[in-house]
Motif scaffolding. Structure first.
Motif, mmCIF file in Angstrom:
data_model
loop_
_atom_site.group_PDB
_atom_site.id
_atom_site.type_symbol
_atom_site.label_atom_id
_atom_site.label_comp_id
_atom_site.label_asym_id
_atom_site.label_seq_id
_atom_site.Cartn_x
_atom_site.Cartn_y
_atom_site.Cartn_z
ATOM 1 N N LYS A 136 6.812 -32.589 -29.836
ATOM 2 C CA LYS A 136 6.730 -32.912 -28.413
ATOM 3 C C LYS A 136 5.946 -34.204 -28.189
ATOM 4 N N ILE A 137 4.863 -34.390 -28.939
ATOM 5 C CA ILE A 137 4.072 -35.617 -28.781
ATOM 6 C C ILE A 137 4.878 -36.824 -29.258
ATOM 7 N N ARG A 138 5.601 -36.697 -30.342
ATOM 8 C CA ARG A 138 6.431 -37.813 -30.828
ATOM 9 C C ARG A 138 7.493 -38.196 -29.799
ATOM 10 N N VAL A 139 8.113 -37.193 -29.202
ATOM 11 C CA VAL A 139 9.123 -37.465 -28.178
ATOM 12 C C VAL A 139 8.485 -38.163 -26.981
ATOM 13 N N ALA A 140 7.323 -37.690 -26.578
ATOM 14 C CA ALA A 140 6.635 -38.283 -25.429
ATOM 15 C C ALA A 140 6.294 -39.741 -25.680
ATOM 16 N N VAL A 141 5.808 -40.039 -26.866
ATOM 17 C CA VAL A 141 5.463 -41.419 -27.215
ATOM 18 C C VAL A 141 6.700 -42.313 -27.163
#
Length: 294
Positions: A136-141
């Protein structure tokens, strides 16, 4: 719309940034008028004020996005907006980040709780598997428009799995590109210090909730530990609810709101706060004021 000063540039300064929790147009305007450099859109406050229910995963993406737009329109300060768990899977996270950025937020907080999520200082919170949270953090970035839109990665693992697990998750979030680390609800000064010592040099956020699970500190005390953001999400809505209870009780008892112990903003000051001088200037410019006299 947010002013040119970015959250990233504010966080490059010495000390700890104080972020008050705002939840509607009035609170955003008041906080801006006081002179805060940046704000925080509190999910608890938004859900309570907009829906009148507990912050327990009931708000939808569209309901929260609408409040992001309201706050962006009511202030000229950068603000971080609570994005809960991203409102679904990875595609939902992508949509949420893009939507919040387009609506005027300067950053988004995303957490690793299972859906439906709960307020971080309440009971029965569970977290999703670590790899799912990192994704989720990778997608957000990748979804954000530019690096000035900050990704605040929150973990609730301290409650669900213990401090060691929370620190491991935060390290993975940092590796995935998160700008700010938010370990929710450490339960002692020692745990707060451990977070700061583990992530020296990182941008760390501490969540200060009156009556919550974490020791309540000032931003100067947090700065001395190494935190860069002191979040005070509940101060505004707790005070507003307390004042409303006082004035409504007085009105019910006496038949009048005057004489209540609750502080009341003068009506003229409220008009100024909400922008009536600009409305009157507009009407004067386009001849609307004169037409009222006929």
């Amino acid at each position: 719309m947010a002013e040119a000063t970015t959250l990233r540039s504010l966080l490059s300064r010495q000390g700890c940034l104080t972020l008050p929790g705002v939840f509607d147009g009035i609170s955003a305007r008041v906080a801006t008028s006081i002179g805060f450099d940046a704000l925080y859109m509190t999910g608890y406050g938004v859900v309570a004020s907009a829906l009148g229910v507990a912050d327990a995963g009931t708000a939808t993406f569209t309901e929260m996005l609408d409040r992001v737009r309201v706050i962006a329109g009511a202030c000229n300060k950068p603000f971080i907006a609570d994005g809960d768990t991203g409102y679904g899977g990875l595609l939902n996270v992508d949509r949420t980040v893009r939507g919040y950025a387009s609506a005027g937020a300067s950053g988004i907080q995303l957490e690793d709780q299972e859906f439906p999520k709960k307020c971080g200082h309440t009971e029965f919170r569970r977290v999703i598997p670590l790899e799912d949270a990192v994704a989720k953090i990778r997608v957000a970035v990748d979804a954000r428009p530019d690096r000035n839109f900050l990704i605040v990665a929150r973990t609730d693992a301290r409650y669900a799995e213990g401090m060691d697990a929370a620190l491991r998750r935060a390290e993975r979030f940092l590796q995935a590109g998160a700008d700010v680390l938010f370990i929710e609800s450490p339960e002692s000064l020692e745990e707060l210090r451990r977070v700061a010592e583990t992530f020296k040099g990182a941008i760390l956020l501490a969540n200060m909730v009156e009556g919550g699970r974490t020791p309540y500190l000032s931003t100067s005390e947090l700065a001395s530990m190494g935190f860069k953001i002191g979040l005070y999400p509940a101060s505004g809505f707790l005070t507003a609810a307390g004042a409303l209870r006082l004035v409504y009780r007085h009105l019910k008892t006496t038949g009048s709101a005057t004489g209540s112990e609750a502080p009341m903003l003068p009506f003229t000051d409220m008009n100024t706060l909400m922008g009536f001088p600009a409305v009157h200037a507009f009407e004067k410019r386009y001849g609307l004021a004169d037409s009222h006299k006929k």
